[in-house]
Design an enzyme around this catalytic site. Structure first.
Site, short mmCIF file in Angstrom:
data_model
loop_
_atom_site.label_atom_id
_atom_site.label_comp_id
_atom_site.label_asym_id
_atom_site.label_seq_id
_atom_site.Cartn_x
_atom_site.Cartn_y
_atom_site.Cartn_z
N LEU A 21 82.44 37.04 -39.71
CA LEU A 21 81.48 37.72 -38.83
C LEU A 21 82.04 39.01 -38.27
O LEU A 21 83.22 39.11 -37.91
CB LEU A 21 81.08 36.78 -37.67
CG LEU A 21 80.42 35.46 -38.07
CD1 LEU A 21 79.94 34.72 -36.82
CD2 LEU A 21 79.28 35.65 -39.05
N HIS A 25 76.73 41.14 -37.63
CA HIS A 25 76.22 39.78 -37.46
C HIS A 25 75.92 39.49 -35.99
O HIS A 25 74.90 38.90 -35.65
CB HIS A 25 77.25 38.74 -37.94
CG HIS A 25 77.60 38.83 -39.39
ND1 HIS A 25 78.85 39.20 -39.83
CD2 HIS A 25 76.88 38.59 -40.51
CE1 HIS A 25 78.88 39.17 -41.15
NE2 HIS A 25 77.70 38.81 -41.59
N ASP A 143 70.78 44.55 -46.10
CA ASP A 143 70.45 43.91 -47.38
C ASP A 143 68.93 43.95 -47.54
O ASP A 143 68.25 42.94 -47.43
CB ASP A 143 70.98 42.48 -47.37
CG ASP A 143 72.49 42.45 -47.22
OD1 ASP A 143 73.19 42.66 -48.21
OD2 ASP A 143 72.97 42.26 -46.08
#
Ligand code: AMP
Length: 286
Positions: A21, A25, A143
């Site tokens: 992380l 995140h 993403d």
């Protein structure tokens, strides 16, 4: 535990991750906390979304540190299954008798070069949704193809989960944060922010052209992309793609229609590390 929370009328949020992380995140955790009383973070390095020769074995595994970061962020539950728990068997033994078939939306961008990757992503996200049954889940813009695919999966399978998008968190020089950035050597790390700089230049030109009052479609001048490809290649980057796609279908755009949302996206290898990044081109018209 999750069903008890739901009985207490707590909304449940899920933040799926592969661990290692970073601030990106954590920003998703903070964002989703505004939408739910309970936040579940899943940490699962999903073997089925890694292709042969990809970095499944070497991917950073930092579970103890990740759990501590989650604790500090007030996360209610960290769900960190292993492959056996997730699939009933280990990697390779998983039958894969039933899998998602995706059409069109994976023809370009990462789908074109990472065969089977998004089938693995949807497989695991679907399982996570069924296990945790969140009211809301957040995925990063970083993403972007994954984001649109998950949103499509949820729509087509009628899953009662709201999908949020988290903005991309960046280092101070513009490089998108990623668990893979630690693979970069010093020289490549210095060059890596050039990806974002290229995306910004392309989107500035297109936004300016599409922003005129006449609202006419603007044809995409390929020399704009070619010039940026040359800059990146001259700096030793091995480009996988640098392209503009329409949303939500993720098809290459040859015209920009004011009022529609496009994505300017890049993937490139620096040494042995594949980096991706994108910016949204919101032409904001009409
Ligand atoms: P990963 O652990 O790489 O699978 O990422 C887990 C989630 O964090 C995904 O939804 C990613 O899109 C998101 N994410 C990864 N990097 C960033 C970033 N730099 N900023 C915001 N979200 C990110």
């Amino acid at each position: 535990m999750v069903s008890r929370w739901r009985q207490q009328s707590d909304r449940v949020a899920l933040v799926p991750t592969m661990g290692a992380l970073h601030e990106g995140h954590l920003s998703l955790i903070r964002q989703v906390r505004e939408h739910a009383g309970r936040v579940v973070v899943s940490i699962f390095l999903n073997p089925t979304q890694f292709g042969p020769g990809e970095d499944y074995e070497s991917y950073p595994r930092t579970l103890a540190q990740d759990v501590e970061l989650c604790r500090r962020e007030g996360v209610s539950l960290v769900f960190a299954p292993d492959a056996k728990e997730m699939y009933g068997t280990g990697k390779g033994e998983y039958s894969g008798y039933i899998s998602f078939r995706i059409s069109r939306m994976t023809d370009y961008l990462c789908g074109a070069s990472r065969s089977g990757h998004f089938e693995g992503v949807l497989q695991v996200v679907n399982k996570l949704f069924n296990t945790v049954q969140p009211d809301v889940a957040v995925f990063g813009q970083k993403d972007i193809q994954q984001w649109f695919l998950i949103r499509q999966m949820v729509a087509e399978t009628d899953q009662p989960v709201e999908i949020l998008m988290g903005p991309t968190r960046r280092e101070s020089d513009g490089l998108a944060m990623s668990s893979r950035n630690i693979y970069l050597n010093e020289e490549d790390r210095k060059k890596a922010p050039m990806l974002y700089a290229s995306l910004q230049r392309i989107s500035a030109v297109l936004a300016e052209k599409a922003g005129h009052d006449d609202q006419r479609p603007v044809s995409l001048d390929t020399s704009l992309l070619e010039a940026e490809c040359s800059i990146l290649r001259e700096n030793g980057m091995n480009l996988d793609y640098l392209t503009v796609v329409s949303t939500p279908d993720l098809q290459p755009a040859d015209v920009i229609i004011p009022g529609r949302l496009y994505v300017v996206a890049v993937a490139a290898w620096l040494g042995g590390t594949r980096l991706i990044d994108n910016v949204l081109l919101n032409t904001n018209a009409g």
